[in-house]
Write a protein that holds these residues in place. Structure first.
Motif, PDB file in Angstrom:
ATOM      1  N   LEU A   1      22.417 101.865  68.648  1.00  0.00           N
ATOM      2  CA  LEU A   1      22.193 100.371  68.324  1.00  0.00           C
ATOM      3  C   LEU A   1      23.047 100.355  67.021  1.00  0.00           C
ATOM      4  O   LEU A   1      23.100 101.211  66.194  1.00  0.00           O
TER       5      LEU A   1
ATOM      6  N   THR B   1      24.477  96.926  64.054  1.00  0.00           N
ATOM      7  CA  THR B   1      24.216  95.507  63.657  1.00  0.00           C
ATOM      8  C   THR B   1      25.473  94.666  63.522  1.00  0.00           C
ATOM      9  O   THR B   1      26.490  95.075  63.814  1.00  0.00           O
TER      10      THR B   1
ATOM     11  N   ASP C   1      31.974  91.169  56.394  1.00  0.00           N
ATOM     12  CA  ASP C   1      30.835  91.071  55.314  1.00  0.00           C
ATOM     13  C   ASP C   1      31.384  90.264  53.956  1.00  0.00           C
ATOM     14  O   ASP C   1      31.859  91.260  53.294  1.00  0.00           O
TER      15      ASP C   1
ATOM     16  N   PRO D   1      27.445  86.781  54.178  1.00  0.00           N
ATOM     17  CA  PRO D   1      27.134  88.227  54.394  1.00  0.00           C
ATOM     18  C   PRO D   1      26.723  88.552  56.170  1.00  0.00           C
ATOM     19  O   PRO D   1      26.298  87.437  56.908  1.00  0.00           O
ATOM     20  N   GLN D   2      26.992  89.659  56.304  1.00  0.00           N
ATOM     21  CA  GLN D   2      26.615  90.020  57.714  1.00  0.00           C
ATOM     22  C   GLN D   2      24.890  89.745  57.661  1.00  0.00           C
ATOM     23  O   GLN D   2      24.325  89.843  56.780  1.00  0.00           O
TER      24      GLN D   2
ATOM     25  N   ARG E   1      22.248  91.641  58.898  1.00  0.00           N
ATOM     26  CA  ARG E   1      21.781  93.279  59.139  1.00  0.00           C
ATOM     27  C   ARG E   1      20.402  93.241  59.707  1.00  0.00           C
ATOM     28  O   ARG E   1      19.546  92.700  58.995  1.00  0.00           O
ATOM     29  N   ALA E   2      20.407  94.206  60.351  1.00  0.00           N
ATOM     30  CA  ALA E   2      18.904  94.859  60.876  1.00  0.00           C
ATOM     31  C   ALA E   2      18.168  95.542  59.882  1.00  0.00           C
ATOM     32  O   ALA E   2      18.801  96.090  59.181  1.00  0.00           O
ATOM     33  N   CYS E   3      16.897  95.342  59.796  1.00  0.00           N
ATOM     34  CA  CYS E   3      16.111  95.993  58.936  1.00  0.00           C
ATOM     35  C   CYS E   3      15.612  97.399  59.703  1.00  0.00           C
ATOM     36  O   CYS E   3      16.156  97.706  60.797  1.00  0.00           O
TER      37      CYS E   3
ATOM     38  N   ARG F   1      16.693  98.481  63.606  1.00  0.00           N
ATOM     39  CA  ARG F   1      17.450  99.910  63.806  1.00  0.00           C
ATOM     40  C   ARG F   1      16.515 100.626  64.679  1.00  0.00           C
ATOM     41  O   ARG F   1      17.242 101.782  65.199  1.00  0.00           O
TER      42      ARG F   1
ATOM     43  N   GLN G   1      18.693  86.790  55.293  1.00  0.00           N
ATOM     44  CA  GLN G   1      19.115  87.882  54.270  1.00  0.00           C
ATOM     45  C   GLN G   1      18.254  87.787  53.045  1.00  0.00           C
ATOM     46  O   GLN G   1      19.090  87.384  52.142  1.00  0.00           O
TER      47      GLN G   1
ATOM     48  N   MET H   1      16.471  89.311  50.781  1.00  0.00           N
ATOM     49  CA  MET H   1      16.726  90.272  49.660  1.00  0.00           C
ATOM     50  C   MET H   1      18.080  90.448  49.440  1.00  0.00           C
ATOM     51  O   MET H   1      18.388  90.583  48.150  1.00  0.00           O
ATOM     52  N   TYR H   2      18.807  89.996  50.228  1.00  0.00           N
ATOM     53  CA  TYR H   2      20.257  90.053  50.067  1.00  0.00           C
ATOM     54  C   TYR H   2      20.532  89.177  48.933  1.00  0.00           C
ATOM     55  O   TYR H   2      21.304  89.082  47.822  1.00  0.00           O
TER      56      TYR H   2
ATOM     57  N   ARG I   1      19.001  89.266  45.327  1.00  0.00           N
ATOM     58  CA  ARG I   1      19.973  90.607  44.903  1.00  0.00           C
ATOM     59  C   ARG I   1      21.073  90.108  44.100  1.00  0.00           C
ATOM     60  O   ARG I   1      21.498  90.307  43.149  1.00  0.00           O
TER      61      ARG I   1
ATOM     62  N   ASP J   1      22.348  90.080  40.345  1.00  0.00           N
ATOM     63  CA  ASP J   1      23.581  90.475  40.027  1.00  0.00           C
ATOM     64  C   ASP J   1      24.375  89.156  39.272  1.00  0.00           C
ATOM     65  O   ASP J   1      24.958  89.390  38.176  1.00  0.00           O
TER      66      ASP J   1
END
Lengths: 798, 191
Positions: free
Chosen positions: A89, A91, A96, A101-102, A104-106, A110, A246, A248-249, A252, A256
């Motif tokens: 697999l 993602t 990105d 953003p992509q 993404r799988a956690c 995965r 997303q 947490m992205y 974050r 930043d």
């Protein structure tokens, strides 16, 4: 883990006795044992890698699917399929970009192969042969299974009325065609069913938030978090839950961009470790003591904008109260002690929540004076015995500090975020109007006819004509594992005269599946097309492409329910003439009607994901704040209701106060029961599972084993060391679990990751750390919701 | 070795989710016990209880580590059969299964625990920087998995020019032993 002899022997002899696709069997078993085959390939792969890496991948197809568990995440998963086997697999592989953003799988996404191709998959339809719950089953044909279901549906409707039938809360398939919705649809087509409202995730805040704002739509788009100067994550741990596309992205990104981040939680969570500038630990159920004292500091230090409060809020002070309420009932009067003689000082709160008074002062100043600030609540804190208070308390803090309706702010409360509508296959209209709070279904089994609007939150009718007599439980584990007080639930279900007929469809022999009368093997996200959207935050839709044929006799719910409907003579009503695939086309067509930019069915299927275009993040209540005269809040008064006359009129000021406040919780730190059971035990959503899904996944077990968190001080007092297996118990039950002795949890509190599969020994003691043997069925006062994080326990070394 | 590849680890971003670890296991089809990329947790500290008040002074951080494709790989030096070798073109340390006799000298030599013995195969396996991906212009599986973009792949020299030359953080082995091809930005508690 839940070995089932009948199922196992059937599986061995299955190939001789039943006609099924030999090809699908070979493909699936190849996948199930792919680990062995591919270890061999791994070394071959190295040789290719040093000479010509492309040799082996030319015939590999990449098919887009996605996360379909009820984590809110809805990630993109790309499956690499070779010769009909999912070999690995990846993602999202679109570019990105920082603002795009992509998805993404956690860690769970995965690890999907190890769950969905697990050798313990249910393989054939079965009927119970032993006592209910014993786990003894005998293989039957699909024709037999659907005939029995149709007959029982009819028998129970005729004998007790359609209201006796219930589709249990279940989101193992969290998608636009979902097992739970199909179950409701089947029952609705056949005369109806007892409905439910709310959910197990956020019932308190779902119920309480509208008392402040008149709506549950209180979140901004998460892309706006980068505009916050301060972010308070109050019991919010998306690093493990995922909770939106997303999340947490974007948190974050906010960090930043310079936001200071404070995390309030009894645990030093993964989210806190990654993001927090400051962690404020407190005792569970005491959040409102902390909130009350913060308000005290804001009032006494003149940190609040009076003109703002006067314009937008009802009930902050005595001058702005609804008519017909006696004196000293405003928030300010309560905080300063004018209503009860107790000023809610930081010193007062420190004794209750254990947050140092100087920390409370600093926290209050930070939140009141840093503008804009986003106080974002998770849903864990509100799964407490007085969970409505923390939900309303967050909305009041956000309101009095002027953080509502502005970029970088956050109105708090449930926090549903703006998103475009994606159609789904609905349940159809239920001819039965009666609804129960979802958490009280066991009450509806044992004393349904005694339930009332006032005491039990019954809706739609004054009284039920019957108790629940039949349950359809499709892709869910709330029948046993995820409901509170398992030992009590199990006794209720064991009584075959009470609920007379239980149908379970699942992919494993879960603790709930063991209580089926008819047990059906479902298929997984890898074995059918579906469409999925995230919940909470994010704005996109994902197409889950089918990757492989269902193994053995596993079958999609729509398929077998259509067969049941046919046997009941309601096929046309159930299907509206559409196949499952035609419904997916319908979903896309309906979505396109509302959103002209939405791709065609074929494009969407190929792309795997469609992201709605957002020019500028939406800020909730922006109009109401910019132009209040023309844009009232959707509350009775048109204002933000700090004081709710609707709650006042319920006339239960002790447990349902009209302003949010600290209410002493039963089984909280101020309960006398603490002498017998001195530790508070909470659960949390664990990275290794989505609720109870993936509990049998070896990679996830390796990544995060089932352990209880315990502070060194509490461990030492009981001579418990790291890794020791302990017994956690109270009057409701006991569970055995290894201990992680850690400073990441505050003294006096222990935490068990929720969702482990209930595994009783012969004495009924759970052996696998299932928290719900400890939790209570006593609902919260207003929402009648689950308080599964409010438990007092004692712990002994095993 | 100007073409040496490396990994930039933003430890301060890591949320301990282990998506990198799972992506690695899925890519390489690794059984339980084989962790070619590992996320380890370090935690400690204490609480100061003063009356009712609890003042925390605790810390936690994670380190996500695969093979560091070191400039002086101890595993290569101590491998008696030449199964473990370092590619000249990009400095990736690889393992040739056909030459491995399962003696585990590499396992004992590596300060980072990168080479791992697989009892089923009787041989060692390790992170190969997802060479097949990299040769197609893609990132290693772990890097493209990270939900908070804490891992980055690239030429070591370029990573060092951008992010500095720090190659160890609190709790990690002395970088002078093998000179790992990594750059780390530490978590606030790991400085």
């Amino acid at each position: 883990m839940f070995t089932n002899e009948a199922n196992k022997s059937e599986q061995e002899s299955g190939s001789q006795r039943r006609a099924f696709s030999r090809r699908s069997f070979i493909k699936w078993s190849a996948a199930a044992s792919s680990s062995l085959a591919l270890v061999g390939c791994g070394s071959a792969g190295f040789k290719q890698a040093s000479s010509n890496v492309n040799v082996d991948e030319a015939d590999e197809k990449v098919i887009s699917t996605g996360g379909t568990n009820n984590c809110g995440g809805c990630c993109v998963i790309k499956a690499h399929v070779k010769d009909g086997v999912v070999v690995r697999l990846s993602t999202d592989d679109q570019p990105d970009e920082p603002n795009n953003p992509q998805i993404r799988a956690c860690v769970r996404g995965r690890s999907y192969r190890k769950t969905w191709f697990h050798p313990d998959r249910l393989k054939y339809p079965m009927k119970r042969v032993g006592k209910r719950g014993e786990g003894k089953f005998e293989r039957i044909t699909w024709d037999e299974a659907t005939t029995i279901i149709a007959k029982e549906m009819k028998r129970i409707r005729e004998k007790y009325g359609a209201e006796a039938r219930y589709a249990n809360y279940a989101w193992g398939i969290s998608a636009q065609i979902a097992g739970l919705t199909l179950a409701k649809r089947l029952l609705a087509s056949d005369g109806g069913y007892l409905g439910f409202y709310q959910n197990y995730s956020n019932a308190c805040t779902n119920n309480a938030t509208p008392y402040t704002y008149g709506t549950n739509d209180t979140g901004n788009n998460y892309e706006d978090w980068v505009n916050a100067k301060l972010i308070v994550l109050w019991g919010f741990n998306p690093a493990e839950v995922v909770f939106g596309g997303q999340t947490m992205y974007w948190l974050r990104r906010a960090k930043d961009a310079g936001a200071k981040i404070i995390v309030v939680d009894p645990r030093y969570t993964d989210t806190a470790v990654a993001l927090a500038d400051q962690w404020i630990p407190l005792l569970p159920t005491t959040d409102n003591a902390l909130m009350d004292a913060m308000t005290y500091v804001m009032i006494t230090e003149n940190l609040l904008d009076k003109a703002y409060l006067d314009t937008y809020c009802l009930g902050f002070d005595e001058e702005h109260m609804p008519a017909g309420v006696p004196a000293n009932q405003s928030l300010k009067s309560y905080i300063l002690g004018q209503s009860d003689g107790v000023p809610k000082t930081p010193e007062w709160a420190e004794k209750i929540c254990r947050v140092p008074s100087e920390t409370i002062r600093q926290f209050a100043r930070d939140y009141a004076m840093t503008k804009p600030a986003a106080l974002i609540q998770g849903w864990g804190p509100q799964r407490n015995a007085m969970g409505e208070q923390v939900a309303r308390g967050g909305t009041v803090l956000a309101s009095i500090t002027g953080n509502v309706g502005i970029s970088g702010g956050w109105a708090s409360g449930i926090g549903y975020s703006p998103a475009h509508d994606v159609a789904s296959l609905g349940a159809g209209e239920n001819p039965i109007k009666a609804q129960i709070p979802v958490f009280m279904w066991t009450d509806a089994v044992t004393r349904g006819t005694e339930m009332t609007k006032e005491n039990d939150g019954l809706r739609g009718v004054d009284k039920l004509n019957t108790n629940i007599k039949m349950i359809l439980n499709i892709a869910g584990n709330c029948l046993v594992n995820q409901h509170a007080d398992i030992n009590k639930t199990v006794k209720i279900l064991e009584d075959e005269k009470s609920v007379e007929f239980i149908v379970v469809s699942d992919v494993f022999m879960t603790p709930s599946a063991k209580f089926a009368d008819i047990l059906l093997p479902g298929n997984t996200v890898f074995e059918r097309d579906n469409i999925n959207v995230q919940w909470a935050f994010g704005d996109y839709a994902v197409f889950n492409n089918k990757l492989v044929d269902p193994p053995f006799e596993c079958r999609d719910e729509y398929d077998w329910m259509t067969e049941v409907a046919d046997k009941l003579g309601i096929k046309e009503k159930f299907t509206e003439g559409r196949t499952r695939e035609q419904w997916l086309h319908w979903i896309v067509a309906e979505t396109q009607k509302a959103n002209p930019g939405f791709p065609s069915y074929d494009e969407f299927k190929k792309m795997g994901i469609y992201k709605f275009k957002i020019d500028k993040p939406i800020i909730r209540f922006e109009k109401q704040i910019k132009d209040p005269a023309n844009n009232p809040f959707p509350t009775p008064s048109g204002k933000i209701e700090i004081f709710s006359k609707r709650l006042w009129d319920m006339n239960n000021a002790k447990e349902i106060p009209a302003i949010p406040k600290h209410v002493v919780a039963h089984e909280g730190p101020q309960d006398q029961l603490k002498e017998k059971y001195p530790l508070q035990c909470i659960g949390w959503h664990f990275k290794a599972r989505c609720h109870s899904i993936h509990d049998n996944n070896p990679w996830l077990k390796e990544a995060a084993p089932q352990e209880m968190w315990m502070n060194p001080k509490d461990a030492e007092a009981r001579s418990i060391k790291k890794g020791d297996r302990v017994k956690v118990f109270n009057d409701r039950g006991a569970t055995m679990i290894p201990v992680k002795v850690t400073t990441r949890i505050v003294p006096g509190v222990v935490a068990i990751p929720q969702g482990a599969w209930y595994t009783p020994d012969e004495k009924g003691v759970d052996q696998h750390g299932c928290i719900n043997v400890l939790t209570t069925q006593r609902p919260t006062p207003l929402a009648k919701a689950n308080a599964q994080h409010t438990n007092l326990v004692e712990i002994q070394k095993a | 070795m100007t073409q040496q590849v490396g990994i930039f680890i933003e430890q301060h971003r890591c949320m301990g989710c282990k998506a990198c670890q799972a992506a690695c296991k899925d890519k390489h089809d690794l059984e339980v016990g084989q962790l070619w990329r590992r996320v380890t947790e370090i935690e400690g500290g204490s609480y100061f209880e003063d009356g009712a008040a609890i003042r925390p002074n605790v810390f936690t951080y994670w380190t996500s580590i695969g093979c560091n494709h070191c400039a002086n790989p101890a595993c290569v030096k101590n491998c008696p059969t030449g199964a473990m070798f370092k590619r000249s073109e990009d400095g990736i340390v690889l393992h040739d299964d056909s030459k491995c006799i399962g003696c585990r000298m590499c396992v004992w030599s590596c300060p980072y625990g990168a080479p791992q013995y697989d009892p089923e195969k009787g041989k060692v396996g390790k992170c190969d920087y997802c060479l097949d991906f990299v040769q197609k212009g893609k990132d290693p599986a772990c890097v493209s998995a990270c939900p908070v973009r804490a891992l980055h792949a690239g030429k070591l020299e370029e990573l060092q020019a951008k992010y500095g030359t720090k190659a160890q953080t609190k709790g990690m082995p002395d970088a002078n032993i093998t000179h790992p091809s990594i750059v780390i930005k530490s978590h606030k508690d790991a400085i």
